[in-house]
Design a protein around this motif. Structure first.
Motif, mmCIF file in Angstrom:
data_model
loop_
_atom_site.group_PDB
_atom_site.id
_atom_site.type_symbol
_atom_site.label_atom_id
_atom_site.label_comp_id
_atom_site.label_asym_id
_atom_site.label_seq_id
_atom_site.Cartn_x
_atom_site.Cartn_y
_atom_site.Cartn_z
ATOM 1 N N GLY A 140 -27.530 29.490 -20.837
ATOM 2 C CA GLY A 140 -28.373 28.845 -19.833
ATOM 3 C C GLY A 140 -29.845 28.944 -20.136
ATOM 4 O O GLY A 140 -30.664 29.114 -19.224
ATOM 5 N N SER A 141 -30.186 28.804 -21.416
ATOM 6 C CA SER A 141 -31.588 28.945 -21.811
ATOM 7 C C SER A 141 -32.398 27.674 -21.626
ATOM 8 O O SER A 141 -33.517 27.569 -22.128
ATOM 9 C CB SER A 141 -31.672 29.378 -23.286
ATOM 10 O OG SER A 141 -31.006 30.619 -23.460
ATOM 11 N N GLY A 142 -31.830 26.682 -20.952
ATOM 12 C CA GLY A 142 -32.585 25.486 -20.652
ATOM 13 C C GLY A 142 -32.532 24.414 -21.724
ATOM 14 O O GLY A 142 -33.273 23.436 -21.663
ATOM 15 N N HIS A 143 -31.649 24.582 -22.715
ATOM 16 C CA HIS A 143 -31.537 23.575 -23.761
ATOM 17 C C HIS A 143 -30.892 22.311 -23.227
ATOM 18 O O HIS A 143 -29.915 22.361 -22.491
ATOM 19 C CB HIS A 143 -30.709 24.114 -24.932
ATOM 20 C CG HIS A 143 -31.539 24.812 -25.964
ATOM 21 N ND1 HIS A 143 -32.590 24.213 -26.609
ATOM 22 C CD2 HIS A 143 -31.457 26.054 -26.465
ATOM 23 C CE1 HIS A 143 -33.126 25.066 -27.465
ATOM 24 N NE2 HIS A 143 -32.469 26.192 -27.397
ATOM 25 N N ARG A 144 -31.421 21.171 -23.622
ATOM 26 C CA ARG A 144 -30.846 19.887 -23.240
ATOM 27 C C ARG A 144 -30.117 19.321 -24.452
ATOM 28 O O ARG A 144 -30.673 19.237 -25.531
ATOM 29 C CB ARG A 144 -31.926 18.919 -22.766
ATOM 30 C CG ARG A 144 -32.651 19.410 -21.530
ATOM 31 C CD ARG A 144 -33.743 18.439 -21.130
ATOM 32 N NE ARG A 144 -33.188 17.190 -20.640
ATOM 33 C CZ ARG A 144 -32.861 16.987 -19.357
ATOM 34 N NH1 ARG A 144 -33.033 17.953 -18.474
ATOM 35 N NH2 ARG A 144 -32.370 15.836 -18.962
ATOM 36 N N MET A 145 -28.890 18.940 -24.266
ATOM 37 C CA MET A 145 -28.070 18.464 -25.367
ATOM 38 C C MET A 145 -28.191 16.956 -25.543
ATOM 39 O O MET A 145 -28.321 16.221 -24.560
ATOM 40 C CB MET A 145 -26.606 18.821 -25.132
ATOM 41 C CG MET A 145 -26.304 20.304 -25.174
ATOM 42 S SD MET A 145 -24.521 20.602 -25.089
ATOM 43 C CE MET A 145 -24.213 20.205 -23.364
ATOM 44 N N SER A 146 -28.109 16.514 -26.775
ATOM 45 C CA SER A 146 -28.044 15.082 -27.039
ATOM 46 C C SER A 146 -26.638 14.593 -26.699
ATOM 47 O O SER A 146 -25.702 15.389 -26.524
ATOM 48 C CB SER A 146 -28.336 14.809 -28.519
ATOM 49 O OG SER A 146 -27.289 15.334 -29.326
ATOM 50 N N LEU A 147 -26.491 13.269 -26.587
ATOM 51 C CA LEU A 147 -25.179 12.713 -26.301
ATOM 52 C C LEU A 147 -24.182 13.070 -27.396
ATOM 53 O O LEU A 147 -23.010 13.342 -27.129
ATOM 54 C CB LEU A 147 -25.280 11.184 -26.171
ATOM 55 C CG LEU A 147 -26.067 10.655 -24.971
ATOM 56 C CD1 LEU A 147 -26.106 9.128 -25.008
ATOM 57 C CD2 LEU A 147 -25.441 11.135 -23.675
ATOM 58 N N GLN A 148 -24.654 13.094 -28.658
ATOM 59 C CA GLN A 148 -23.770 13.403 -29.770
ATOM 60 C C GLN A 148 -23.269 14.841 -29.699
ATOM 61 O O GLN A 148 -22.073 15.110 -29.899
ATOM 62 C CB GLN A 148 -24.493 13.165 -31.105
ATOM 63 C CG GLN A 148 -24.811 11.710 -31.403
ATOM 64 C CD GLN A 148 -26.080 11.229 -30.711
ATOM 65 O OE1 GLN A 148 -26.715 11.972 -29.942
ATOM 66 N NE2 GLN A 148 -26.468 9.994 -30.985
ATOM 67 N N VAL A 149 -24.179 15.784 -29.414
ATOM 68 C CA VAL A 149 -23.788 17.187 -29.315
ATOM 69 C C VAL A 149 -22.867 17.397 -28.115
ATOM 70 O O VAL A 149 -21.884 18.136 -28.187
ATOM 71 C CB VAL A 149 -25.033 18.090 -29.207
ATOM 72 C CG1 VAL A 149 -24.625 19.525 -28.860
ATOM 73 C CG2 VAL A 149 -25.807 18.073 -30.521
ATOM 74 N N CYS A 150 -23.193 16.727 -27.032
ATOM 75 C CA CYS A 150 -22.368 16.833 -25.831
ATOM 76 C C CYS A 150 -20.937 16.378 -26.128
ATOM 77 O O CYS A 150 -19.957 17.040 -25.747
ATOM 78 C CB CYS A 150 -22.976 15.987 -24.717
ATOM 79 S SG CYS A 150 -22.223 16.232 -23.103
ATOM 80 N N GLY A 200 -13.457 15.789 -17.682
ATOM 81 C CA GLY A 200 -14.201 16.973 -18.079
ATOM 82 C C GLY A 200 -15.392 16.636 -18.950
ATOM 83 O O GLY A 200 -16.477 17.225 -18.812
ATOM 84 N N ALA A 201 -15.215 15.678 -19.855
ATOM 85 C CA ALA A 201 -16.318 15.268 -20.716
ATOM 86 C C ALA A 201 -17.426 14.601 -19.901
ATOM 87 O O ALA A 201 -18.617 14.812 -20.158
ATOM 88 C CB ALA A 201 -15.803 14.318 -21.794
ATOM 89 N N ALA A 202 -17.031 13.785 -18.908
ATOM 90 C CA ALA A 202 -18.028 13.144 -18.050
ATOM 91 C C ALA A 202 -18.803 14.181 -17.251
ATOM 92 O O ALA A 202 -20.018 14.072 -17.070
ATOM 93 C CB ALA A 202 -17.336 12.145 -17.118
ATOM 94 N N TYR A 203 -18.091 15.188 -16.763
ATOM 95 C CA TYR A 203 -18.738 16.248 -15.995
ATOM 96 C C TYR A 203 -19.696 17.048 -16.883
ATOM 97 O O TYR A 203 -20.817 17.365 -16.475
ATOM 98 C CB TYR A 203 -17.673 17.156 -15.396
ATOM 99 C CG TYR A 203 -18.218 18.298 -14.570
ATOM 100 C CD1 TYR A 203 -18.884 18.065 -13.367
ATOM 101 C CD2 TYR A 203 -18.060 19.619 -14.990
ATOM 102 C CE1 TYR A 203 -19.384 19.106 -12.611
ATOM 103 C CE2 TYR A 203 -18.553 20.674 -14.234
ATOM 104 C CZ TYR A 203 -19.211 20.413 -13.046
ATOM 105 O OH TYR A 203 -19.700 21.451 -12.298
#
Length: 319
Positions: A63-73, A86-89
């Motif tokens: 929970g360090s505040g990193h924002r993921m790209s769509l690809q990483v997500c 689950g992926a949508a969530y």
């Protein structure tokens, strides 16, 4: 009431940890080590399966505040074997802060036309809830099926966990409870004060707390639930969701063709039409009226008032 935020420092971090712990190594093609002491997958295993660095994944999960790209997500969703919901969530959690991801109509109720439609049905039990599972509209047959429960202002989640121990043993109740929890997580926004209130109240229930820790998240679609009918006892009914517009859901309750539920519901509907059965008063006592959660009935949007909302008065009011 003072609203207490559910104890989740980061919804994204909590979700990732829970889904990682729920996977067994053999489910993702990893060898089984009998000396393994870790429940589920290790962080480095998830990172390797997702094709990202261990350090990056560790920061995300902490929970360090990193924002993921769509690809990483998408890569993490595949690594954790998440289904479509689950992926949508996960994607929504990864883009937290944008209300667009919740597809909400802020402060918008159901249309008058929809309210009129379902309140005029005398053969179909139906009601409308919002994303927090607060009841916004309920027709007469639905109110007769669940007197004192499915009333405007009541909350489906709170009512689910009013159930006594003997009912909680029923498979249909357990199925419904799991569904209730997963859809409350999937559809709700942690920034919503009402969502925080409902979840905080429910976390005091051991069954809810156990289900909540699984971090399952699925949309509201269909299911079954036990209902009590005079002369029949506890009977299962099916329910199906029709989405009025994003954020509001119409639930249609019915009995499976040829089932006891179908007969019980048909008899109740006929009794209402013929005047042999009366529509219950909104304040009717129920078998769980003495439960801890029952005191919060009628605290949702609209509160304890006529179900004929949005400008539609009850027939009695217009006579």
């Amino acid at each position: 009431m003072e609203i207490v935020r559910p104890p989740e420092r980061s919804a994204l971090a909590s979700f990732l940890r829970a889904r990682r712990a729920a996977l067994r190594p053999e489910e993702v093609g990893l060898p089984v080590d009998p000396r393994r002491r870790v429940t589920g997958l290790r962080r480095e295993e998830v990172a390797r399966l997702a094709g990202i660095s261990v350090e990056y994944y560790r920061r995300v999960e902490q929970g360090s505040g990193h924002r993921m790209s769509l690809q990483v997500c998408a890569s993490i969703a595949r690594a954790l074997r998440l289904d479509r919901a689950g992926a949508a969530y996960l994607h929504r959690l990864a883009t937290a802060g944008s209300e667009v991801t919740y597809e909400l109509h802020q402060d918008e109720g159901p249309s008058p036309e929809l309210v009129e439609l379902i309140t005029l049905w005398d053969h179909t039990a139906a009601y409308i809830i919002d994303r927090n599972q607060d009841v916004l509209v309920s027709n007469d047959l639905m109110r007769a099926v669940a007197p004192g429960y499915v009333e405007v202002g009541n909350n489906v989640g709170l009512m689910q966990f009013e159930a006594p121990p003997e009912l909680r043993a029923a498979p249909s109740w357990q199925e419904g409870a799991r569904t209730t929890v997963s859809r409350l997580r999937y559809h709700g926004s942690p920034a919503d004060a009402r969502w925080q209130e409902v979840v905080a109240l429910l976390l005091e229930d051991e069954d809810f707390a156990d289900l909540w820790q699984r971090h399952e998240a699925h949309p509201l679609t269909s299911g079954r639930a036990p209902n009590h009918f005079d002369g029949y006892g506890w009977v299962d009914l099916r329910w199906q969701v029709l989405e009025a517009h994003p954020g509001l859901y119409t639930l249609i309750c019915y009995g499976t063709p040829g089932s006891v539920g179908e007969r019980a519901l048909a008899e109740l509907a006929a009794g209402l039409r013929e005047g042999r059965v009366s529509v219950p008063d909104g304040a009717v006592a129920t078998p769980t009226s003495g439960s801890r959660l029952s005191r919060y009935r009628g605290t949702g949007p609209g509160g304890p008032r006529s179900v004929y909302s949005q400008g539609h008065d009850s027939p009695a009011a217009g006579s």
